[in-house]
Design an enzyme around this catalytic site. Structure first.
Site, PDB file in Angstrom:
ATOM      1  N   ASN A 104      45.631  31.150  38.484  1.00 52.96           N
ATOM      2  CA  ASN A 104      46.298  29.774  38.907  1.00 52.96           C
ATOM      3  C   ASN A 104      47.051  29.103  37.961  1.00 52.96           C
ATOM      4  O   ASN A 104      47.895  27.962  38.342  1.00 52.96           O
ATOM      5  CB  ASN A 104      44.966  28.791  39.332  1.00 52.96           C
ATOM      6  CG  ASN A 104      44.572  29.240  40.543  1.00 52.96           C
ATOM      7  OD1 ASN A 104      44.930  29.609  41.546  1.00 52.96           O
ATOM      8  ND2 ASN A 104      43.156  28.859  40.968  1.00 52.96           N
ATOM      9  N   TYR A 342      35.678  33.336  41.747  1.00 53.76           N
ATOM     10  CA  TYR A 342      37.030  33.589  41.913  1.00 53.76           C
ATOM     11  C   TYR A 342      38.021  33.576  40.754  1.00 53.76           C
ATOM     12  O   TYR A 342      39.094  33.912  40.863  1.00 53.76           O
ATOM     13  CB  TYR A 342      37.646  32.666  42.962  1.00 53.76           C
ATOM     14  CG  TYR A 342      36.804  32.790  44.385  1.00 53.76           C
ATOM     15  CD1 TYR A 342      37.143  33.864  44.992  1.00 53.76           C
ATOM     16  CD2 TYR A 342      35.898  31.623  44.440  1.00 53.76           C
ATOM     17  CE1 TYR A 342      36.538  33.839  46.263  1.00 53.76           C
ATOM     18  CE2 TYR A 342      35.287  31.706  45.666  1.00 53.76           C
ATOM     19  CZ  TYR A 342      35.360  32.784  46.743  1.00 53.76           C
ATOM     20  OH  TYR A 342      34.695  32.931  47.879  1.00 53.76           O
ATOM     21  N   HIS A 343      37.661  33.352  39.503  1.00 55.13           N
ATOM     22  CA  HIS A 343      38.024  33.658  38.328  1.00 55.13           C
ATOM     23  C   HIS A 343      39.582  33.088  38.178  1.00 55.13           C
ATOM     24  O   HIS A 343      40.518  33.630  37.542  1.00 55.13           O
ATOM     25  CB  HIS A 343      38.135  35.164  38.131  1.00 55.13           C
ATOM     26  CG  HIS A 343      36.890  35.949  38.187  1.00 55.13           C
ATOM     27  ND1 HIS A 343      36.610  36.565  39.528  1.00 55.13           N
ATOM     28  CD2 HIS A 343      36.034  36.229  37.596  1.00 55.13           C
ATOM     29  CE1 HIS A 343      35.553  37.154  39.281  1.00 55.13           C
ATOM     30  NE2 HIS A 343      34.879  36.774  38.378  1.00 55.13           N
ATOM     31  N   CYS A 344      39.640  32.025  38.818  1.00 53.01           N
ATOM     32  CA  CYS A 344      40.874  31.104  38.921  1.00 53.01           C
ATOM     33  C   CYS A 344      42.075  31.927  39.446  1.00 53.01           C
ATOM     34  O   CYS A 344      43.166  31.636  39.143  1.00 53.01           O
ATOM     35  CB  CYS A 344      41.444  30.628  37.613  1.00 53.01           C
ATOM     36  SG  CYS A 344      40.181  29.404  36.918  1.00 53.01           S
ATOM     37  N   SER A 345      41.698  32.803  40.392  1.00 55.17           N
ATOM     38  CA  SER A 345      42.805  33.706  40.848  1.00 55.17           C
ATOM     39  C   SER A 345      42.555  34.060  42.541  1.00 55.17           C
ATOM     40  O   SER A 345      42.267  34.990  42.793  1.00 55.17           O
ATOM     41  CB  SER A 345      42.981  34.834  40.022  1.00 55.17           C
ATOM     42  OG  SER A 345      44.102  35.649  40.750  1.00 55.17           O
TER      43      SER A 345
END
Ligand SMILES: Cc1ncc(COP(=O)(O)O)c(C=O)c1O
Length: 387
Positions: A104, A342-345
């Site tokens: 992100n 979601y690990h910022c992705s």
């Protein structure tokens, strides 16, 4: 399995921990002996603080193979470096190519620029493993393509993009490349000159083993960016105009000298150990993890095949177990720190087919051992059996 087992930290992809002892020592020394404001004032302590910043810049330049340390600007993190590059480089009507595994910190500024500044963005598809076909990149090209921005390694899949080849293609077509090295600086050998990288955003707090609140941006000498901020730099103080000299142009305000002193110690540790050795060690550990997960029923791992190149990240899904619940139980019942979700992705999860459920990410670091991996594997197996 005992719940009082000492914590096993497998969240190095978020930030590395613990840091080598030298990092802590350097930070304490900086606070005690170099605590003045660097570049502001001519007294001896201010000058010592200024020298500390320069030494850190030189150590990073050596590690990344940057010819002129002044082409490296200190930032608070990778996100700030990426924003400085994207907001500072792109103009109305420009076209940018990114990939379907971006964090992100790349996709959000791009989406912002799309909406607010009329920038056009194409995200090219990678394989579900995160690996890339260069033909896709060429097919996405337009006459307005000014920049390719992509991560060197995915923070969800551990996959590695062919940066030197992408840079060559971009340059052939008159464009530039901005590399998000959040998961590669300190983990993969990086040679900015040889790989043809125009801009490189890197964290100080992950693979470079510095504290949080550190990072940087390498900017090729031919590139001028609009700085994200203007203000005091300690230089050209008689002018109200923001300076054009590097690195001051991109470093308005008092820097994080104590953090940067720690970062320098982390980088010197890496120069001594060598990134090549660290990569080999971490690759071997991820293979052990992959082999172990592969043998478990109900566990699916993501990213490149066993035996292929990857950084120290292995994300898994566990059948009939929510990722957040799995990570919570690993922490509370086994003392293992991992990151779920979601690990910022969301892009990488969409690519891997895990956008509905997310995944549990295990990431290794400089101090992870084969025994740690065995313990993590036993814990996941135990958890699967208990349900
Ligand atoms: C691929 C990638 N890009 C960017 C970032 C953002 O890094 P930072 O937290 O240093 O801003 C991360 C953080 O995990 C990342 O993994």
């Amino acid at each position: 399995m005992k719940s009082e087992h000492p914590i096993l930290y497998m969240d190095h992809a978020a930030t590395s921990w613990p840091k080598p002892e030298q990092v802590l020592v350097a930070m304490e020394k900086a606070m005690r002996e170099e605590g003045a404001n660097p570049g502001r004032g001519g007294h001896m302590m201010a000058s010592r603080a200024g020298k500390r910043l320069m030494k850190a810049r030189m150590a990073i330049a050596e590690l990344l193979h940057v010819r002129n340390p002044m082409d490296i600007a200190f930032m608070l993190n990778t996100t700030m470096a990426l924003n400085t590059a994207l907001h500072g480089y792109l103009e109305f009507g420009d076209h940018v190519i990114a990939t379907s595994v971006e964090h992100n910190s790349v996709s959000r500024p791009l989406e912002w620029l799309k909406q607010e500044k009329g920038i056009n963005v194409t995200y090219i598809d990678t394989l579900p493993s995160g690996e890339m076909d260069l033909n896709q990149l060429e097919a996405a090209w337009t006459a307005k393509t000014k920049l390719v921005v992509c991560n060197h390694s995915s923070n969800v899949l551990g996959s590695i993009l062919p940066i030197a080849e992408i840079a060559m293609l971009a340059h052939d077509k008159g464009a530039k490349i901005l590399v998000d090295a959040a998961q590669s600086a300190g983990y993969l050998p990086l040679d900015v000159e040889q790989m043809g990288i125009d801009m490189l955003a890197f964290p100080g707090h992950k693979g470079l083993l510095g504290p949080t609140g550190t990072g940087g941006l390498y900017i090729h000498p031919d590139i001028e960016l609009r700085p994200l901020m203007q203000g005091g730099t300690g230089s050209h103080s008689d002018s109200v105009q923001h300076p054009i000299t590097r690195p001051d142009r991109y470093e308005a305000g008092t820097p994080n000298t104590v953090g940067i002193a720690g970062l320098e110690a982390g980088v010197r540790f890496l120069l001594h150990e060598t990134v090549e050795n660290i990569y080999t060690k971490e690759w071997t550990l991820t293979q052990q993890l992959l082999q172990g997960f592969d043998a478990m029923t109900g566990v699916q791992w993501l990213g490149p095949d066993i035996g292929q190149a990857r950084t120290g990240i292995v994300s898994i899904t566990v059948e009939e177990m929510d990722a957040a619940a799995c990570a919570f139980r690993l922490d509370r019942e086994y003392g293992i720190a991992v990151r779920a979700g979601y690990h910022c992705s969301p892009l990488a999860h969409q690519t891997a087919g895990t956008l509905n459920e997310g995944a549990v990410r295990f990431s290794v670091g400089w101090n992870t051992t084969s025994e740690h991996i065995n313990y993590a594997l036993e814990a996941v197996e135990h958890l699967c059996k208990k349900g």
